[in-house]
Design a protein around this motif. Structure first.
Motif, short mmCIF file in Angstrom:
data_model
loop_
_atom_site.label_atom_id
_atom_site.label_comp_id
_atom_site.label_asym_id
_atom_site.label_seq_id
_atom_site.Cartn_x
_atom_site.Cartn_y
_atom_site.Cartn_z
N ALA A 100 10.16 -84.88 7.86
CA ALA A 100 11.55 -84.55 8.11
C ALA A 100 11.67 -83.62 9.31
O ALA A 100 10.76 -82.84 9.60
CB ALA A 100 12.18 -83.89 6.88
N CYS A 101 12.79 -83.71 10.02
CA CYS A 101 12.97 -82.94 11.26
C CYS A 101 13.53 -81.54 11.02
O CYS A 101 13.52 -80.70 11.90
CB CYS A 101 13.90 -83.69 12.20
N GLY A 102 14.04 -81.30 9.84
CA GLY A 102 14.62 -80.00 9.57
C GLY A 102 15.43 -80.03 8.30
O GLY A 102 15.38 -81.00 7.55
N PHE A 103 16.17 -78.96 8.05
CA PHE A 103 16.97 -78.95 6.84
C PHE A 103 18.32 -78.30 7.08
O PHE A 103 18.51 -77.52 8.03
CB PHE A 103 16.23 -78.24 5.70
N LEU A 104 19.25 -78.65 6.21
CA LEU A 104 20.61 -78.15 6.31
C LEU A 104 21.05 -77.72 4.92
O LEU A 104 20.88 -78.46 3.95
CB LEU A 104 21.54 -79.25 6.83
N LEU A 105 21.60 -76.52 4.82
CA LEU A 105 22.11 -76.06 3.53
C LEU A 105 23.42 -76.76 3.20
O LEU A 105 24.26 -77.00 4.07
CB LEU A 105 22.34 -74.55 3.56
N LYS A 106 23.59 -77.10 1.93
CA LYS A 106 24.78 -77.83 1.52
C LYS A 106 26.06 -77.01 1.65
O LYS A 106 27.15 -77.57 1.66
CB LYS A 106 24.63 -78.33 0.09
N ASP A 107 25.92 -75.71 1.74
CA ASP A 107 27.12 -74.89 1.91
C ASP A 107 27.46 -74.65 3.38
O ASP A 107 28.33 -73.84 3.71
CB ASP A 107 26.99 -73.56 1.17
N SER A 108 26.78 -75.35 4.29
CA SER A 108 27.11 -75.25 5.71
C SER A 108 28.51 -75.81 5.95
O SER A 108 28.95 -76.74 5.28
CB SER A 108 26.10 -76.04 6.55
N GLY A 109 29.21 -75.25 6.93
CA GLY A 109 30.55 -75.72 7.24
C GLY A 109 30.54 -77.05 7.97
O GLY A 109 29.49 -77.49 8.47
N PRO A 110 31.70 -77.69 8.06
CA PRO A 110 31.80 -79.00 8.72
C PRO A 110 31.30 -78.99 10.16
O PRO A 110 30.60 -79.92 10.57
CB PRO A 110 33.30 -79.30 8.65
N GLU A 111 31.66 -77.98 10.93
CA GLU A 111 31.23 -77.93 12.32
C GLU A 111 29.72 -77.82 12.43
O GLU A 111 29.10 -78.45 13.29
CB GLU A 111 31.91 -76.75 13.04
N ARG A 112 29.13 -77.03 11.56
CA ARG A 112 27.68 -76.87 11.55
C ARG A 112 26.99 -78.19 11.21
O ARG A 112 26.00 -78.57 11.85
CB ARG A 112 27.29 -75.79 10.54
N LEU A 113 27.52 -78.90 10.24
CA LEU A 113 26.92 -80.17 9.85
C LEU A 113 26.99 -81.19 10.97
O LEU A 113 26.01 -81.86 11.29
CB LEU A 113 27.61 -80.72 8.59
N LEU A 114 28.15 -81.31 11.59
CA LEU A 114 28.32 -82.28 12.67
C LEU A 114 27.42 -81.93 13.86
O LEU A 114 26.81 -82.82 14.47
CB LEU A 114 29.77 -82.34 13.12
N ALA A 115 27.33 -80.64 14.18
CA ALA A 115 26.47 -80.22 15.27
C ALA A 115 25.00 -80.50 14.95
O ALA A 115 24.22 -80.90 15.83
CB ALA A 115 26.66 -78.72 15.55
N ALA A 116 24.63 -80.31 13.69
CA ALA A 116 23.25 -80.56 13.27
C ALA A 116 22.89 -82.03 13.38
O ALA A 116 21.83 -82.39 13.89
CB ALA A 116 23.04 -80.08 11.84
N VAL A 117 23.77 -82.88 12.91
CA VAL A 117 23.51 -84.32 12.99
C VAL A 117 23.42 -84.77 14.44
O VAL A 117 22.55 -85.57 14.81
CB VAL A 117 24.60 -85.11 12.24
N ALA A 118 24.31 -84.25 15.27
CA ALA A 118 24.28 -84.61 16.69
C ALA A 118 22.99 -84.14 17.34
O ALA A 118 22.37 -84.86 18.13
CB ALA A 118 25.49 -84.01 17.40
N ALA A 119 22.56 -82.92 17.02
CA ALA A 119 21.34 -82.37 17.62
C ALA A 119 20.11 -83.17 17.19
O ALA A 119 19.27 -83.53 18.01
CB ALA A 119 21.17 -80.91 17.22
#
Length: 225
Positions: A100-119
């Motif tokens: 896996a390339c990394g991880f994202l916390l489920k309580d991250s905000g929408p902007e953080r999630l979208l930026a993470a997926v894009a990155a």
């Protein structure tokens, strides 16, 4: 357009992720799965760029699914972004080892999630090097107490002295730019050394390289940079 497969066993969370991605420009949701086995089938069928992968699911979990998907996929491999409730979930460590390339916390905000997926879709690691270091060190301590029982580790003798140094600094949490400054070389040269290291050691991601550096003892938890 970044093509995304969403995997989560909780319907409301999965629906929220799907809705968020579909409402944002630049993303296409190619499928959604509720468990690991369904994720494997959909990944083979849809060939997404990014997979948002839940870890704890009934039946086959996210670690096993990640390993299977990456083992079976043809180039370009999908980039797996782990979704977890806790930032030091022991299963996240397993997912990083699986590729896996990394991880994202489920309580991250929408902007953080979208930026993470894009990155991640663009080839970057999701998390900051400091987060990688904190995660790996926590579980390297556990592994050192429990002892290793799995497959043999790669032989670092295959690496040049410079490649070993770049790997060591990477595992210590330095970015490519910081490594370049430390070693008085260009950032492009750092990337070349790291890519060659990953090829020689048969590693699929920067996260795997960091984990391997700790597990081989090249760096130790809490040691100096």
């Amino acid at each position: 357009m970044t093509r995304v497969l969403v995997v989560d066993d909780q319907f409301l969370i999965r629906a929220g992720l799907v809705g968020l991605l579909r409402a944002a420009p630049g993303f296409e949701v190619v499928g959604e799965a509720g468990d690991g086995e369904e994720a494997i089938a959909l990944a083979a069928l849809t060939r997404p760029d990014v997979i948002l992968m839940d870890i704890r699911m009934p039946g086959m979990g996210g670690v096993a699914a990640t390993e299977k998907i990456l083992a079976d996929a043809s180039d370009p491999l999908p980039r797996v972004l782990v979704l977890t409730t806790f930032d030091l979930d022991e299963y996240v460590y397993g997912a990083l080892r699986a590729g896996a390339c990394g991880f994202l916390l489920k309580d991250s905000g929408p902007e953080r999630l979208l930026a993470a997926v894009a990155a991640v879709g663009g080839g970057d690691a999701l998390f900051a090097p400091s987060v990688t270091r904190r995660l790996v060190e926590a579980f390297a301590r556990r592994a050192s107490h429990a002892g290793r029982t799995d497959e043999p580790l790669p032989d670092l003798a295959a690496l040049t002295a410079r490649e070993v140094e770049v790997l060591r600094l990477t595992a210590r949490g330095l970015s490519n730019l910081e490594i370049a400054g430390e070693l008085f070389i260009s950032e492009a040269t750092v990337k070349t050394h790291l890519n060659r290291t990953m090829t020689k050691l048969d590693l699929g991601s920067r996260a795997q390289a960091v984990v391997m550096a700790y597990e081989t003892g090249l760096v130790t938890p809490g040691g100096a940079v």
